[in-house]
Write an enzyme that holds these catalytic residues in place. Structure first.
Site, PDB file in Angstrom:
ATOM      1  CB  SER A 142       1.606  -2.979  -0.159  1.00 52.51           C
ATOM      2  OG  SER A 142       1.026  -3.702  -1.221  1.00 52.51           O
ATOM      3  CE1 TYR A 155      -0.592   1.703  -2.304  1.00 48.18           C
ATOM      4  CE2 TYR A 155       0.159  -0.438  -3.055  1.00 48.18           C
ATOM      5  CZ  TYR A 155      -0.518   0.330  -2.131  1.00 48.18           C
ATOM      6  OH  TYR A 155      -1.117  -0.263  -1.044  1.00 48.18           O
TER       7      TYR A 155
END
Ligand code: NAD
Length: 260
Positions: A142, A155
């Protein structure tokens, strides 16, 4: 047909980005394995692909469960004659400020993103090394593999960690012609992101439209979401690349949100 007869094992591919990668890879001639926690949705996605003439199977598994991962990879390898490509993509999102994150949620996030990547990599490498025809391991990172955002401690931590795993697999896999790379998308409007919009609006005390404009897309060059097809095309490029010249890399696909 850039991936003719290659076997692609794609986790979390009953939805969102993983599903789009499965569609694009099937169109390019790959035999695709739809590996997902949601077995019913995995079977439905495989059936959709088979209806287009592709070869596909659905496999139900939790990427955090070693026995289920090993069984799923063995089933796929037996059905299609090995494994050539792993897309480690399954993921979830949980958002809270650090001081409010429960330890259980922290561990759950790291288990899905990091343990899942490790377990699927280990199971697939065994086949790639033994087959002697090389392979490609692709991690779904990401922008949060490179940059932090509010509320996303586990995350961001896990997505940064995938780059370390990728670089190690790139070094260890080289002598077997196994490559490893990370794709780092910006915001893509999948169910994972749709869920975050009202959650972030509530936590930050702003409207949903403001979350999209002023949080998610604020730093992009054009205020646009990245699409599932954008990400699938990058996955195709990594999967089809023929040499070790492209390994150990992480590529950001984010409308310029993060530039390196
Ligand atoms: P999604 O929610 O649409 O799909 C995720 C899929 O993973 C679902 O089918 C779900 O059933 C499956 N899954 C969840 N937990 C699992 C488990 N333990 N075992 C097996 N399967 C499991 O999400 P998405 O947006 O397509 O996300 C896919 C990946 O892309 C994730 O790793 C995510 O972090 C990453 N990513 C997404 C975005 C985005 O904006 N959507 C941006 C960057 C990175």
């Amino acid at each position: 047909m850039q991936l003719k007869d290659k076997v692609a094992f794609i986790t979390g591919s009953a939805s969102g980005i993983g599903k789009e990668i499965a569609i694009v890879f099937a169109r390019e001639g790959a035999k695709v394995v739809i590996a997902d926690l949601n077995k019913e949705a995995a079977d439905a996605t495989a059936a959709e692909l088979k209806a287009t003439g592709a070869q596909a199977i659905g496999v139900g598994m939790d990427v955090t469960n070693e026995d289920q991962v090993n069984a799923g990879v063995e089933e796929a390898a037996a059905a299609f004659g090995g494994i050539d490509i792993l897309i480690s993509n399954a993921g979830i999102q949980i958002v809270h400020p650090v001081e409010e994150f429960t330890f259980a949620d922290w561990k759950k996030m790291l288990a899905i993103h990091l343990d899942g990547a490790f377990l699927t990599t280990k199971a697939c490498l065994k086949h790639m090394y033994a087959q002697g025809r090389g392979g490609s391991v692709i991690y779904m990172g990401s922008v949060h593999s490179k940059e932090a955002s509010l509320l996303k401690a586990p995350y961001v931590t896990a997505k940064h960690g995938l780059i370390g795993l990728c670089k190690t697999v790139a070094k260890e896999g080289a002598k077997y012609n196994v490559r490893a790379n990370v794709i780092c998308p910006g915001f893509v409007r999948t169910p994972l992101v749709e869920k975050q919009i009202p959650e972030q609006a509530k936590t930050l005390g702003i409207t949903e439209a403001e979350v999209i404009k002023n949080v998610m897309l604020k730093e992009t060059v054009d205020g646009e979401f990245t699409t599932t097809d954008d990400v699938a095309q990058v996955a195709l490029m990594f999967a089809g690349f023929p040499t070790n010249a492209l390994t150990g890399q992480s590529l950001v696909v984010s409308h310029g949100w993060f530039m390196q």
